[in-house]
Scaffold this active site. Sequence first.
Site, PDB file in Angstrom:
ATOM      1  CB  THR A 294      -0.963   0.043   1.219  1.00 58.10           C
ATOM      2  OG1 THR A 294      -0.184  -0.081   2.406  1.00 58.10           O
ATOM      3  CG2 THR A 294      -1.986  -1.073   1.152  1.00 58.10           C
TER       4      THR A 294
ATOM      5  CE  LYS B 121       1.109 -13.875   6.606  1.00 59.25           C
ATOM      6  NZ  LYS B 121       1.213 -14.552   5.275  1.00 59.25           N
TER       7      LYS B 121
ATOM      8  N   GLY C  90      11.049  -9.050  18.423  1.00 58.30           N
ATOM      9  CA  GLY C  90      12.207  -9.935  18.525  1.00 58.30           C
ATOM     10  C   GLY C  90      13.481  -9.205  18.122  1.00 58.30           C
TER      11      GLY C  90
ATOM     12  CE  LYS D  31      14.281 -11.971  24.221  1.00 59.82           C
ATOM     13  NZ  LYS D  31      14.609 -12.982  23.193  1.00 59.82           N
TER      14      LYS D  31
ATOM     15  CE1 TYR E  80      -4.810  -0.747  10.857  1.00 54.45           C
ATOM     16  CE2 TYR E  80      -6.674   0.361  11.877  1.00 54.45           C
ATOM     17  CZ  TYR E  80      -5.352   0.373  11.466  1.00 54.45           C
ATOM     18  OH  TYR E  80      -4.588   1.494  11.668  1.00 54.45           O
TER      19      TYR E  80
ATOM     20  CE1 TYR F 240       7.578 -10.866  22.068  1.00 54.72           C
ATOM     21  CE2 TYR F 240       9.898 -10.265  22.063  1.00 54.72           C
ATOM     22  CZ  TYR F 240       8.880 -11.118  21.682  1.00 54.72           C
ATOM     23  OH  TYR F 240       9.166 -12.215  20.913  1.00 54.72           O
TER      24      TYR F 240
END
Length: 326
Positions: A36, A92, A103, A106, A146, A160
């Site tokens: 997009t 996703k 990740g 981190k 969404y 996290y």
Amino acid sequence: MQKVLITGAAGFLGSHLCDRFIKEGFHVIAMDNLITGDIKNIEHLFKLKQFEFYNHDVTKFVHVPGELDYILHFASPASPIDYLKIPIQTLKVGSLGTHNLLGLAKEKNARILIASTSEVYGDPQVHPQNEEYYGNVNTIGPRGVYDEAKRFQESITMAYHTYHGVETRIVRIFNTYGPRMRLNDGRVVPAFIGQALRGEDLTIFGDGMQTRSFCYVDDQVEGIYKLLLSDYVYPVNIGNPDEVTIKEFAEEIVRLTETDQKVIYKPLPVDDPLQRQPDITKAKEILNWEPKMGRSEGMKLTLEYFKGFSKEELQKSDHKDFSSYS
Ligand code: UDP
């Protein structure tokens, strides 16, 4: 030189963030898969040695060489028409994409700010919306892909933070407008301006009594920048509390464009929130931030941008063919 990774960098907000971080003296790594986003939004930065671009889908493993100080995760479709066309990608990028970037944060010991949204409040039963309100979201409606991805995104970001000690920030972005919005992405600002410039009637969905509160992009970017550099880990609303009905807004656009367009009424899309207005008490207190740009001035600047399009460009739909993505 500090390094920042911006995902969704070729999009509306992402590209303005790239400009801001370049201006602040950062090395900017821009990432986008261009589903997009539009490369034109960041083309002017390609000549800079402190700018690099990766064409990458963040739902796949994200690798960035070397050190990283900050990550801003702004990759996501952000218009209801896009959610309908690419619902799986929307889910996703908010879930798997966010997981990958957390990740990475981190691993690199980087601070990460994720772009959440007023959509987490759904069709709100509390008005104006403060950060403590849990929302009223239809999980299985067309906007659910969404809204729920963004709600999951907030949860995994907090997890996290608490479990891994990652430095996280969460901005809840309310309707934002300005140059570089996609002309035909279906959202109301480019929709009304495009219609007026093409000499078409303005399409109001429903009776036009639903409200929105529009924030100019420079104000939004300033709020995000301040939140990133603050030490506040809970969600913060960034938006302009100046609320307007869509009917009044259509009339403003007709006056602004000095056209004589009529408004026509179309059915209200499913789960279209009836009211939306940010409570920005937190942003004021914690970030010392509030929006500065009034709607009439901001809309003038936005109109100037859209006037830069040729007649042919104004006519053509920029809806991309999403059929090859799943
Ligand atoms: N809207 C409208 N005409 C249009 C496009 C949108 O009346 O051509 C309405 C839409 O139904 C919603 C409001 O404008 O009530 C804002 O829509 P947008 O898609 O910009 O953002 P969101 O609904 O996500 O706030």
